[in-house]
Scaffold this motif. Structure first.
Motif, PDB file in Angstrom:
ATOM      1  N   LEU A 191      50.170  -1.213  16.819  1.00 40.46           N
ATOM      2  CA  LEU A 191      48.751  -0.928  16.705  1.00 40.46           C
ATOM      3  C   LEU A 191      48.246  -1.349  15.328  1.00 40.46           C
ATOM      4  O   LEU A 191      48.921  -1.136  14.316  1.00 40.46           O
ATOM      5  N   THR A 192      47.056  -1.947  15.286  1.00 40.40           N
ATOM      6  CA  THR A 192      46.455  -2.334  14.020  1.00 40.40           C
ATOM      7  C   THR A 192      45.558  -1.205  13.521  1.00 40.40           C
ATOM      8  O   THR A 192      44.933  -0.489  14.310  1.00 40.40           O
ATOM      9  N   VAL A 193      45.513  -1.059  12.190  1.00 34.98           N
ATOM     10  CA  VAL A 193      44.753   0.027  11.578  1.00 34.98           C
ATOM     11  C   VAL A 193      43.864  -0.526  10.479  1.00 34.98           C
ATOM     12  O   VAL A 193      44.340  -1.182   9.548  1.00 34.98           O
ATOM     13  N   GLU A 194      42.564  -0.278  10.588  1.00 36.32           N
ATOM     14  CA  GLU A 194      41.644  -0.636   9.510  1.00 36.32           C
ATOM     15  C   GLU A 194      41.640   0.491   8.488  1.00 36.32           C
ATOM     16  O   GLU A 194      41.431   1.662   8.826  1.00 36.32           O
ATOM     17  N   VAL A 195      41.885   0.136   7.238  1.00 37.39           N
ATOM     18  CA  VAL A 195      41.924   1.126   6.155  1.00 37.39           C
ATOM     19  C   VAL A 195      40.510   1.307   5.628  1.00 37.39           C
ATOM     20  O   VAL A 195      40.036   0.523   4.804  1.00 37.39           O
ATOM     21  N   ASN A 196      39.838   2.314   6.105  1.00 34.68           N
ATOM     22  CA  ASN A 196      38.489   2.589   5.634  1.00 34.68           C
ATOM     23  C   ASN A 196      38.457   3.594   4.488  1.00 34.68           C
ATOM     24  O   ASN A 196      37.396   3.859   3.932  1.00 34.68           O
ATOM     25  N   ASN A 197      39.609   4.124   4.133  1.00 34.58           N
ATOM     26  CA  ASN A 197      39.717   4.960   2.936  1.00 34.58           C
ATOM     27  C   ASN A 197      41.188   4.991   2.539  1.00 34.58           C
ATOM     28  O   ASN A 197      42.029   5.454   3.310  1.00 34.58           O
ATOM     29  N   THR A 198      41.481   4.512   1.332  1.00 34.25           N
ATOM     30  CA  THR A 198      42.882   4.506   0.886  1.00 34.25           C
ATOM     31  C   THR A 198      43.382   5.912   0.573  1.00 34.25           C
ATOM     32  O   THR A 198      44.590   6.099   0.354  1.00 34.25           O
ATOM     33  N   ASP A 199      42.470   6.888   0.555  1.00 35.46           N
ATOM     34  CA  ASP A 199      42.865   8.278   0.320  1.00 35.46           C
ATOM     35  C   ASP A 199      43.256   8.975   1.619  1.00 35.46           C
ATOM     36  O   ASP A 199      43.613  10.141   1.609  1.00 35.46           O
ATOM     37  N   ALA A 200      43.183   8.278   2.736  1.00 37.42           N
ATOM     38  CA  ALA A 200      43.670   8.814   4.020  1.00 37.42           C
ATOM     39  C   ALA A 200      45.003   8.150   4.323  1.00 37.42           C
ATOM     40  O   ALA A 200      45.203   7.548   5.370  1.00 37.42           O
ATOM     41  N   GLU A 201      45.910   8.263   3.355  1.00 39.37           N
ATOM     42  CA  GLU A 201      47.181   7.537   3.415  1.00 39.37           C
ATOM     43  C   GLU A 201      48.275   8.295   4.139  1.00 39.37           C
ATOM     44  O   GLU A 201      49.219   7.707   4.660  1.00 39.37           O
ATOM     45  N   GLY A 202      48.186   9.623   4.171  1.00 36.83           N
ATOM     46  CA  GLY A 202      49.256  10.409   4.763  1.00 36.83           C
ATOM     47  C   GLY A 202      49.460  10.088   6.226  1.00 36.83           C
ATOM     48  O   GLY A 202      50.598   9.994   6.706  1.00 36.83           O
ATOM     49  N   ARG A 203      48.369   9.877   6.941  1.00 38.31           N
ATOM     50  CA  ARG A 203      48.498   9.575   8.371  1.00 38.31           C
ATOM     51  C   ARG A 203      49.102   8.198   8.595  1.00 38.31           C
ATOM     52  O   ARG A 203      49.696   7.946   9.643  1.00 38.31           O
ATOM     53  N   LEU A 204      48.979   7.306   7.607  1.00 35.25           N
ATOM     54  CA  LEU A 204      49.565   5.970   7.742  1.00 35.25           C
ATOM     55  C   LEU A 204      51.089   6.040   7.682  1.00 35.25           C
ATOM     56  O   LEU A 204      51.791   5.442   8.512  1.00 35.25           O
ATOM     57  N   ILE A 205      51.614   6.760   6.699  1.00 37.90           N
ATOM     58  CA  ILE A 205      53.075   6.833   6.588  1.00 37.90           C
ATOM     59  C   ILE A 205      53.662   7.665   7.728  1.00 37.90           C
ATOM     60  O   ILE A 205      54.738   7.362   8.231  1.00 37.90           O
ATOM     61  N   LEU A 206      52.931   8.707   8.134  1.00 40.32           N
ATOM     62  CA  LEU A 206      53.413   9.506   9.260  1.00 40.32           C
ATOM     63  C   LEU A 206      53.421   8.697  10.551  1.00 40.32           C
ATOM     64  O   LEU A 206      54.297   8.878  11.402  1.00 40.32           O
TER      65      LEU A 206
END
Length: 461
Positions: free
Chosen positions: A303-318
């Protein structure tokens, strides 16, 4: 942390536990001098109120501990612990009309009150009293809970200067070694080789390499996989936090600390499960190679993810860790993270909100939370909000605009990476903002004891 119950064979003094509405009747069975002393000191048997009763030689003969009213008990966890923590040196035992549940809560509260974070100061005050294990209580279980909570608190309380991804790895490996668990670690650019690109993207800007930590323990029973967010410090990345927003960001690895505490309890109690623990450990820092707003990342799941806030990083690593977890059959997958401020706005710092589509899991957890003295609250995977995490240019948006339902949209984001229906997600706070009975200000575990207590029902153990 001096964790131990008093020798059951040793002589001990009583702690008389008395409710406010039973005080008059209790005083009827005591001496006139004791009644006069308690009246002179204004004792009303309010919750946690302690008075020492003198003997004829001027020493301490006994103690009286108020258990307050039913309303006060309902409004406070570990209410008796405040008084128990103030007992003078010596061995003590509880007396009074206490249910097994209330006695267990008192004993656990006393153990938890013995915690102090002493790494940077030597003047910590530990309780000098030793409490006998109340009848009907499982001492080994209570000790396992308290020792695991101490581990979780220590990890959260340690500042990022002394607890980065490497030090979290060291603690993780030490825990595994203690119980003979198998481990594996993937670090730095090898994350790309092993198809863990979003963990790499979040952590690559730091001088401290990102990594994925894995532990396996147990050879029989249901498969349980725990996934904990290990952001050892969160600047917010290029969407940098204000200085006030960074003050508590050493606790952004609270999910990792909590699943490590839960894993320790499971292993210490030798539960018949096959345990797997995954911790993506990173620092969300700023440098020339930091991920940028509007970057599009391709996840392990594809799945591709657009990073609209680099401060919402926890959900990316999870997301990458959960995708890895989901590739292997499991009877239960649990993720824990200090994920959103929205969860704190919704339920405050004391409740651990959780999400699941499985009604049996939810019922088991909610019934276990009270006996575990570990409150939880179910929030919904609300299907109508799915569109909010679909930006159009990519499959998913890591930070939907608008600011509404932030905890729910984060949970929905994570659910996209797990096909297993027996999945639970916890959006915890991991911090006690002010001193409370058995919970000093600072790091705290949330949800772990409730999960432990619910596991037999969840897994038919």
């Amino acid at each position: 942390m001096p964790l131990s119950f008093a020798d059951p064979a040793a002589a001990s003094r009583p702690v008389h536990v008395v409710a406010s509405d039973a005080l008059a009747d209790w005083l009827g069975g005591r001496t006139e001098a004791e009644g006069a002393w308690l009246a002179a000191t204004g004792f009303e048997a309010s919750l946690g109120e302690l008075r020492l009763l003198p003997d004829a030689e001027g020493g301490v003969a006994a103690a009286v501990l108020g258990s307050g009213t039913a309303k006060a008990r309902a409004r406070s966890r570990f209410g008796l612990a405040r008084g128990l923590a103030a007992l003078p040196e010596g061995d003590w035992h509880l007396e009074g009309d206490l249910s097994p549940e209330a006695a267990g809560e008192a004993a656990l509260g006393w153990l938890l009150s013995a915690y102090a974070f002493t790494r940077y100061r030597s003047a910590a005050k530990f309780p000098k009293a030793r409490l006998k294990l109340p009848a009907g209580c499982d001492g080994a279980r209570l000790m396992a809970m308290a020792e695991a909570e101490a581990l979780t608190r220590d990890l959260i309380n340690t500042p990022a200067s002394d607890l980065g991804p490497q030090e979290l790895e060291d603690a993780f490996l030490a825990l595994a070694d203690r119980f003979g668990a198998e481990t594996a670690v993937i670090r730095g650019d090898k994350l790309l080789d092993r198809n863990l690109p979003m963990i790499h993207a979040v952590g690559r800007a730091s001088t401290r390499a990102p990594r994925l930590l894995e532990m396996r323990w147990g050879e029989r029973g249901p498969r349980v996989t725990l996934v904990g967010k290990g952001v050892c410090f969160d600047t917010g990345g290029l969407d940098i936090k204000p200085s006030t927003g960074m003050l508590l960001m050493k606790k952004d690895m609270g999910g990792a600390a909590t699943v490590m505490g839960l894993a320790q309890m499971i292993m210490a109690l030798e539960l018949p499960v096959r345990l797997r623990v995954l911790v993506p450990a990173v620092e969300n820092a700023i440098s020339g190679n930091a991920m940028r707003p509007k970057d599009i990342l391709t996840s392990r799941k594809g799945l591709t993810v657009e990073v609209n806030n680099t401060d919402a990083e926890g959900r990316l690593i999870l997301a990458d860790a959960l995708a890895l977890a989901d590739e292997e059959e499991a009877d239960l997958i649990v993720s824990m993270a200090t994920l959103t401020g929205a969860a704190r706005v919704a339920v405050g710092p004391d409740l651990a909100p959780f999400y699941t589509d499985d009604e049996d899991l939810a019922a088991a957890l909610q019934s276990a939370a009270g006996p575990a003295c570990d409150p939880v609250w179910r929030l919904p995977f609300w299907e109508p909000y799915e569109a909010l995490i679909e930006p159009g240019i990519a499959d998913l948006d890591n930070a939907p605009s608008g600011g509404f339902a932030g905890s729910i949209t984060a949970a929905l984001f994570l659910r996209r990476f797990v096909e297993n229906p027996r999945y639970m997600h916890f959006d915890i706070y991991g911090h006690t903002p002010a001193d409370a009975p058995a919970r000093p200000k600072g790091g705290v575990g949330q949800g772990a004891r409730a999960i432990l207590t619910a596991l037999p029902r969840m897994l038919d153990l």
